[in-house]
Design a protein around this motif. Structure first.
Motif, PDB file in Angstrom:
ATOM      1  N   GLY A 494      23.781  50.585  23.741  1.00 29.90           N
ATOM      2  CA  GLY A 494      22.971  51.530  24.483  1.00 29.90           C
ATOM      3  C   GLY A 494      23.172  52.960  24.016  1.00 29.90           C
ATOM      4  O   GLY A 494      22.215  53.747  23.940  1.00 29.90           O
ATOM      5  N   HIS A 495      24.405  53.292  23.691  1.00 34.59           N
ATOM      6  CA  HIS A 495      24.710  54.643  23.215  1.00 34.59           C
ATOM      7  C   HIS A 495      23.973  54.922  21.902  1.00 34.59           C
ATOM      8  O   HIS A 495      23.302  55.954  21.742  1.00 34.59           O
ATOM      9  N   VAL A 496      24.062  53.983  20.979  1.00 35.98           N
ATOM     10  CA  VAL A 496      23.420  54.172  19.678  1.00 35.98           C
ATOM     11  C   VAL A 496      21.901  54.201  19.827  1.00 35.98           C
ATOM     12  O   VAL A 496      21.205  54.942  19.118  1.00 35.98           O
ATOM     13  N   HIS A 497      21.383  53.412  20.765  1.00 36.20           N
ATOM     14  CA  HIS A 497      19.937  53.378  20.981  1.00 36.20           C
ATOM     15  C   HIS A 497      19.408  54.754  21.384  1.00 36.20           C
ATOM     16  O   HIS A 497      18.357  55.192  20.894  1.00 36.20           O
ATOM     17  N   HIS A 498      20.116  55.438  22.257  1.00 36.99           N
ATOM     18  CA  HIS A 498      19.643  56.729  22.744  1.00 36.99           C
ATOM     19  C   HIS A 498      20.032  57.896  21.831  1.00 36.99           C
ATOM     20  O   HIS A 498      19.376  58.943  21.844  1.00 36.99           O
ATOM     21  N   TYR A 499      21.109  57.722  21.054  1.00 40.98           N
ATOM     22  CA  TYR A 499      21.585  58.796  20.160  1.00 40.98           C
ATOM     23  C   TYR A 499      21.809  58.228  18.761  1.00 40.98           C
ATOM     24  O   TYR A 499      22.942  58.168  18.264  1.00 40.98           O
ATOM     25  N   PRO A 500      20.722  57.781  18.092  1.00 41.97           N
ATOM     26  CA  PRO A 500      20.892  57.119  16.790  1.00 41.97           C
ATOM     27  C   PRO A 500      21.457  58.028  15.704  1.00 41.97           C
ATOM     28  O   PRO A 500      22.059  57.544  14.736  1.00 41.97           O
ATOM     29  N   ASP A 501      21.275  59.322  15.844  1.00 41.43           N
ATOM     30  CA  ASP A 501      21.798  60.264  14.852  1.00 41.43           C
ATOM     31  C   ASP A 501      22.757  61.256  15.508  1.00 41.43           C
ATOM     32  O   ASP A 501      22.896  62.393  15.080  1.00 41.43           O
ATOM     33  N   GLY A 502      23.426  60.811  16.562  1.00 42.60           N
ATOM     34  CA  GLY A 502      24.301  61.696  17.310  1.00 42.60           C
ATOM     35  C   GLY A 502      25.714  61.777  16.755  1.00 42.60           C
ATOM     36  O   GLY A 502      26.058  61.181  15.722  1.00 42.60           O
ATOM     37  N   ALA A 503      26.554  62.499  17.479  1.00 45.07           N
ATOM     38  CA  ALA A 503      27.929  62.737  17.042  1.00 45.07           C
ATOM     39  C   ALA A 503      28.734  61.449  17.001  1.00 45.07           C
ATOM     40  O   ALA A 503      29.560  61.247  16.100  1.00 45.07           O
ATOM     41  N   ALA A 504      28.509  60.560  17.948  1.00 45.88           N
ATOM     42  CA  ALA A 504      29.291  59.329  18.005  1.00 45.88           C
ATOM     43  C   ALA A 504      29.038  58.451  16.789  1.00 45.88           C
ATOM     44  O   ALA A 504      29.973  57.880  16.211  1.00 45.88           O
TER      45      ALA A 504
END
Length: 565
Positions: A494-504
């Motif tokens: 879910g995290h990657v889905h919403h922030y695919p190019d994010g810090a995580a």
């Protein structure tokens, strides 16, 4: 020995009249009147409910749920005051969402030691009594009330049992004062046998309308989501599909085995690609069939068949139905088939449909088999699909699977063989209820193997120690298969889905997703149960066979299977 005739006997007699088989309980100190009545029942060789002890309130509620999912008969759950009720509230919430009838009761003190003629335990004044525990569960039960007096106790319990069985079915909560249970009780002069809820079916004129739509349809399709809970509905759906050559796909929110996966008209789970061309969709037992909810899957007509069409516990629901057939699903399907037989069926059109959809079924099966073949291991890491395929090859055909996975749930439903009624159950209301549900299922179906499929994260939400103790104490052997991917992977997904190019993603840091748990298989040793950790694919089948043998011999087995994803 004094034979007390008090409120405890009133409650037990009400349970007898309601034909309740079991009292599931994580006991509390207010229930001494019930314990006394149960002992009198035993020493007097009277027929009545069997007491099932557990060490956790959620477990007690879940066992009642599992038992009722198989039998259809509501059971009783006794928990302690407000604190026990809160412990069991997750299970009560799940029972409401799954429309499982039951009576849940806890008690309090009203006098708190101020009645000079009634000496009660000091603990009630110390804070156990919360003053209106029904307020805790009003939003997660069908009905929650305080019993008003010792004179209304017996009939209130009867009413609760009758109410729980009526549509929409669900848990009823009663707050019973200890003083009411200790009060003298006189059985009613004119006792009655309490009947089970009658079968409800749609009006024949409504059936005729839908039957006419079915017979006129050139390309009908059935989406079955919650119908398989009832074995009669499972059979009736097969009969209707066979009669008219209509293909069936399980709905996206299927929590039950709705249609046999080896039937030539079966199209898989949520195989919606053919709905766009359908001129009629029979939505059977629909709850959350379409997603996003606003997307209508077809320009054809949608007919919703269900006993309880609109789920009051859901904040939002969109069925896109053009017509409704309301009544028990089995009765509705049987009446539709009867009406179709009484009319002129185009045998040639049925033949063509059957041939077309059998070819599609074969293609679906071939694609699933190709996926399983690709997942076969190399003697090292175990792909989750390889574990699922091995389960399908090893477990007996009449196995009942209880699913409490998240990430692997869709794959389980696609690939496991569900060929018999009541062969698949997935819980409602949140994680942490799987083991108790599986034990309740086993209690109701002792002759069938029961396998709980659960993720390592979900496993830790359960009252594991208490459930293993109940399995041992009550001789309820089940197979527990843990899909151990060492994390809460749904959270990471879910995290990657919403922030695919994010810090995580960039830092490869996914908070809250790692779970380096202990060896779960070792837990069984504390109860002389079987346990094994499996990490290599070439060890998987033999480990599963050994665990199955232990279960067949009467011992719960835990397989901690380390999967690759």
């Amino acid at each position: 020995m004094k034979n007390y005739m008090d409120g405890g006997e009133a409650i037990l007699e009400a349970f007898r009249k309601l034909k309740i088989d079991y009292i599931m309980s994580s006991p509390g100190s207010e229930w001494s009147p019930i314990w006394e009545a149960l002992v009198r029942q035993k020493v007097g060789n009277r027929q009545g409910p069997t007491y099932i002890d557990s060490w956790h309130e959620t477990l007690a509620v879940n066992m009642a749920t599992g038992y009722t999912l198989i039998t259809g008969r509501p059971q009783a759950v006794l928990v302690h005051a407000g604190v026990g009720l809160l412990q069991g509230s997750m299970g009560v919430h799940g029972a409401l969402q799954s429309e499982v009838p039951m009576i849940v009761m806890s008690g309090e003190s009203q006098t708190l030691g101020e009645n000079p003629d009634l000496d009660i335990e000091q603990q009630w004044y110390g804070g156990i009594s919360v003053g209106g525990a029904e307020r805790y569960v009003e939003n997660i039960t069908k009905w929650a009330r305080q019993v008003t007096s010792p004179y209304t106790l017996y009939e209130t319990v009867i009413r609760a049992g009758e109410m729980a069985q009526r549509t929409p079915k669900g848990p009823i909560y009663l707050n019973v004062a200890l003083e009411h249970m200790l009060h003298d009780w006189t059985p009613p002069a004119n006792e009655r046998d309490v009947p089970f809820a009658p079968h409800v079916q749609p009006h024949p004129s409504e059936v005729e309308k839908i039957a006419s739509l079915l017979l006129a349809a050139k390309n009908p399709i059935i989406v079955a989501e919650q119908s398989g809970r009832d074995p009669a509905a499972f059979k009736a759906l097969v009969d209707l599909a066979d009669l008219l050559g209509i293909p069936v796909t399980w709905g996206r929110g299927a929590n039950f085995a709705n249609f046999p996966t080896n039937h030539p008209l079966y199209l898989g789970v949520a195989n919606y690609k053919h709905l766009a061309d359908a001129d009629l969709i029979l939505l059977v037992g629909g709850r959350i069939p379409w997603y996003p909810p606003h997307v209508r899957p077809s320009k054809g007509k949608i007919v919703s068949i269900n006993e309880n069409q609109f789920k009051g516990h859901m904040i939002y629901q969109q069925l896109h139905a053009d017509a409704y057939l309301e009544g028990e699903i089995a009765a509705s399907l049987q009446m539709l088939a009867q009406a179709a037989r009484a009319s002129k069926i185009d045998a040639e059109a049925v033949k063509r449909r059957r041939e077309k959809w059998t070819r599609e079924h074969d293609a679906v099966v071939a694609a699933l088999n190709a996926e399983k073949a690709k997942a076969r291991g190399n003697g090292k890491a175990i792909d989750p699909l390889e574990l699922i395929a091995t389960l399908g090859e090893t477990m007996p055909a009449d196995t009942i699977y209880v699913d409490e996975t998240i990430l692997h749930g869709p794959v389980l439903r696609q690939h496991l063989p569900f060929t018999t009624p009541q062969s698949f159950f997935r819980g409602f209301g949140g994680l942490g209820q799987g083991i108790g549900t599986a034990l309740g299922v086993k209690l109701a179906a002792p002759e069938r193997p029961v396998a709980l499929l659960i993720g390592d994260g979900g496993f830790l939400y359960n009252p594991v120690i208490q459930a293993l103790g109940a399995s041992k104490q009550h001789k309820l052997p089940i197979l527990i298969v843990i899909f151990n991917n060492k994390g809460y992977m749904a959270m990471q997904k879910g995290h990657v889905h919403h922030y695919p190019d994010g810090a995580a993603v960039n830092a490869k840091i996914h908070l809250g997703s790692k779970l380096n748990g202990f060896d779960y298989a070792e837990l069984g040793a504390h109860f002389d149960l079987h346990g094994e950790r499996v990490e290599q694919s070439d060890k998987l089948k033999s480990a599963l066979q050994a665990a199955l043998k232990k279960v067949q011999d009467g011992t719960t087995a835990i397989l901690n299977v380390v999967v690759s994803r």
